[in-house]
Design a protein around this motif. Structure first.
Motif, PDB file in Angstrom:
ATOM      1  N   GLU A  90       3.257  -6.122  -0.559  1.00  0.00           N
ATOM      2  CA  GLU A  90       2.151  -6.132  -1.526  1.00  0.00           C
ATOM      3  C   GLU A  90       2.228  -7.134  -2.705  1.00  0.00           C
ATOM      4  OE1 GLU A  90      -0.068  -2.273  -3.047  1.00  0.00           O
ATOM      5  OE2 GLU A  90       1.699  -2.150  -3.878  1.00  0.00           O
ATOM      6  N   GLU A 110       0.975   2.611   6.746  1.00  0.00           N
ATOM      7  CA  GLU A 110       1.281   2.178   5.208  1.00  0.00           C
ATOM      8  C   GLU A 110       1.768   0.995   5.330  1.00  0.00           C
ATOM      9  OE1 GLU A 110       3.118   6.188   3.297  1.00  0.00           O
ATOM     10  OE2 GLU A 110       4.058   5.842   5.213  1.00  0.00           O
ATOM     11  N   MET A 113      -1.450  -1.159   5.289  1.00  0.00           N
ATOM     12  CA  MET A 113      -2.051  -1.123   3.817  1.00  0.00           C
ATOM     13  C   MET A 113      -1.328  -1.905   2.821  1.00  0.00           C
ATOM     14  SD  MET A 113      -3.517   3.016   3.306  1.00  0.00           S
ATOM     15  CE  MET A 113      -1.872   3.856   3.628  1.00  0.00           C
ATOM     16  N   SER A 114       0.087  -2.254   2.973  1.00  0.00           N
ATOM     17  CA  SER A 114       0.671  -2.936   2.029  1.00  0.00           C
ATOM     18  C   SER A 114       0.391  -4.597   2.204  1.00  0.00           C
ATOM     19  CB  SER A 114       2.098  -2.682   2.108  1.00  0.00           C
ATOM     20  OG  SER A 114       2.638  -3.350   3.399  1.00  0.00           O
ATOM     21  N   GLY A 140       4.361   5.170   0.431  1.00  0.00           N
ATOM     22  CA  GLY A 140       3.345   4.539  -0.651  1.00  0.00           C
ATOM     23  C   GLY A 140       1.739   4.998   0.025  1.00  0.00           C
ATOM     24  N   GLN A 143      -0.464   6.610  -2.430  1.00  0.00           N
ATOM     25  CA  GLN A 143      -0.933   5.682  -3.453  1.00  0.00           C
ATOM     26  C   GLN A 143      -1.986   4.453  -3.014  1.00  0.00           C
ATOM     27  OE1 GLN A 143      -0.082   6.742  -6.811  1.00  0.00           O
ATOM     28  NE2 GLN A 143       0.593   8.338  -5.360  1.00  0.00           N
ATOM     29  N   ARG A 144      -1.464   3.881  -1.953  1.00  0.00           N
ATOM     30  CA  ARG A 144      -2.537   2.772  -1.532  1.00  0.00           C
ATOM     31  C   ARG A 144      -3.864   3.229  -1.011  1.00  0.00           C
ATOM     32  NH1 ARG A 144       2.763   0.730   0.009  1.00  0.00           N
ATOM     33  NH2 ARG A 144       3.232  -0.930  -1.603  1.00  0.00           N
ATOM     34  N   ARG A 147      -6.450   3.849  -3.345  1.00  0.00           N
ATOM     35  CA  ARG A 147      -6.992   2.575  -3.965  1.00  0.00           C
ATOM     36  C   ARG A 147      -7.961   1.771  -3.082  1.00  0.00           C
ATOM     37  NH1 ARG A 147      -2.299   4.042  -6.735  1.00  0.00           N
ATOM     38  NH2 ARG A 147      -1.667   2.967  -8.744  1.00  0.00           N
ATOM     39  N   LEU A 148      -7.641   2.210  -1.739  1.00  0.00           N
ATOM     40  CA  LEU A 148      -8.349   1.461  -0.781  1.00  0.00           C
ATOM     41  C   LEU A 148      -9.807   1.928  -0.463  1.00  0.00           C
ATOM     42  CD1 LEU A 148      -5.669   0.020   1.593  1.00  0.00           C
ATOM     43  CD2 LEU A 148      -6.687  -1.209   0.170  1.00  0.00           C
ATOM     44  N   THR A 211      -3.284  -7.838  -7.389  1.00  0.00           N
ATOM     45  CA  THR A 211      -2.392  -6.710  -7.157  1.00  0.00           C
ATOM     46  C   THR A 211      -1.786  -5.873  -8.505  1.00  0.00           C
ATOM     47  OG1 THR A 211      -1.611  -7.982  -5.375  1.00  0.00           O
ATOM     48  CG2 THR A 211      -0.089  -6.234  -6.195  1.00  0.00           C
ATOM     49  N   ASN A 215      -3.254  -2.115 -11.316  1.00  0.00           N
ATOM     50  CA  ASN A 215      -2.323  -1.079 -11.732  1.00  0.00           C
ATOM     51  C   ASN A 215      -2.187  -1.144 -13.370  1.00  0.00           C
ATOM     52  OD1 ASN A 215      -1.371  -0.426  -9.180  1.00  0.00           O
ATOM     53  ND2 ASN A 215      -0.227  -2.219  -9.011  1.00  0.00           N
TER      54      ASN A 215
END
Length: 256
Positions: A90, A110, A113-114, A140, A143-144, A147-148, A211, A215
């Motif tokens: 990421e 995952e 997604m990273s 992750g 969390q990811r 966000r996506l 990125t 955050n």
């Protein structure tokens, strides 16, 4: 460098790494170590400006290696974690593309997604089915995914364990493009080749700003953007870009 679970090929300006851990391309310790080593090897290699991660066989990856679960439950600490590898992807300063020629579940999703960009086979599905095993997405995913695709949709995917079709994944914004399975790698290579001709410093600073900016607050994100702008405007690539524009020719970016 030798890899035990990756088939790595060098292309013009980029690298293709295919996970080769049949039958399901599970992301056990050997695979995670190979991906981590690949990232380290390519980091300062000027001739590598993008990385494509794909799979061999029918699956991109079915996720973590369940055979390793008993050791973790007994208190064994793995030498390398999916968290560590996926965070490295990421935050990687070069584009990493997931070429998902088959379905991706759990840790496989995952991993995808990273990555910065994702291309998915139209016959494939993606999901986080960990709840069906009595566990949660642990690399992750919690969390990811929100966000996506947003909190509401992400919760439905994770709480029910129901996978998304390729069409749903595209409509939700989880992937960039959906194509027939036999075209996935070619599409990823075309994209990697295009990115490899781009301005490495500008690409690095865009990846960093997006990125890190997601955050933090927009005010802090703008500061990150401004710092990146200062770096690229002082570069030889910026001069080359302007010169090529006025001379009506393709730029020759060198990452300086």
């Amino acid at each position: 460098m030798e890899y035990t679970k990756l088939n790595v090929t060098r292309e013009d300006g980029y690298v293709v790494a295919a996970i080769n851990n049949p039958p399901a391309n599970a992301l056990g310790q050997p695979v995670l170590h190979d991906i981590n080593d690949l990232l380290d090897a390519c980091l300062n290699e000027a001739g590598v400006r993008a990385i494509v991660i794909t799979g061999t066989g029918k699956l991109f990856s079915a996720g973590a290696d369940i055979k390793e679960f008993s050791g973790i439950q007994s208190g064994d600490r793995p030498k390398i974690s999916g968290h560590d590898v996926f965070l490295k992807i990421e935050n990687y300063p070069k584009p990493v593309i997931a070429a998902m020629q088959g379905s991706a579940f759990g840790g496989g999703n995952e991993l995808a997604m990273s990555c910065h960009l994702r291309i998915l086979a139209d016959s494939a599905k993606v999901g986080l089915p960990e709840v069906n095993l009595g566990i949660i997405p642990g690399w992750g995913g919690t969390q990811r995914l929100p966000r996506l695709i947003g909190k509401t949709r992400a919760l439905e995917v994770m709480l029910t364990g129901t996978p998304l079709t390729a069409e749903q994944a595209l409509n939700y914004g989880l992937v960039n493009k959906v194509v027939p399975a036999e075209q996935v790698l070619d599409e990823a290579k075309k994209l990697a080749a295009k990115l490899a001709k781009g301005a490495p410093l500008a690409i690095r600073e865009i990846l960093k700003a997006v990125t890190q900016g997601l955050n933090t607050t927009i005010e802090e994100g703008i500061k990150i953007e401004q710092a990146g702008s200062k770096v690229v405007f002082a570069s030889e690539d910026a001069k080359e870009g302007g010169k090529a524009f006025f001379e009506k020719r393709p730029p020759n970016f060198k990452g300086k």
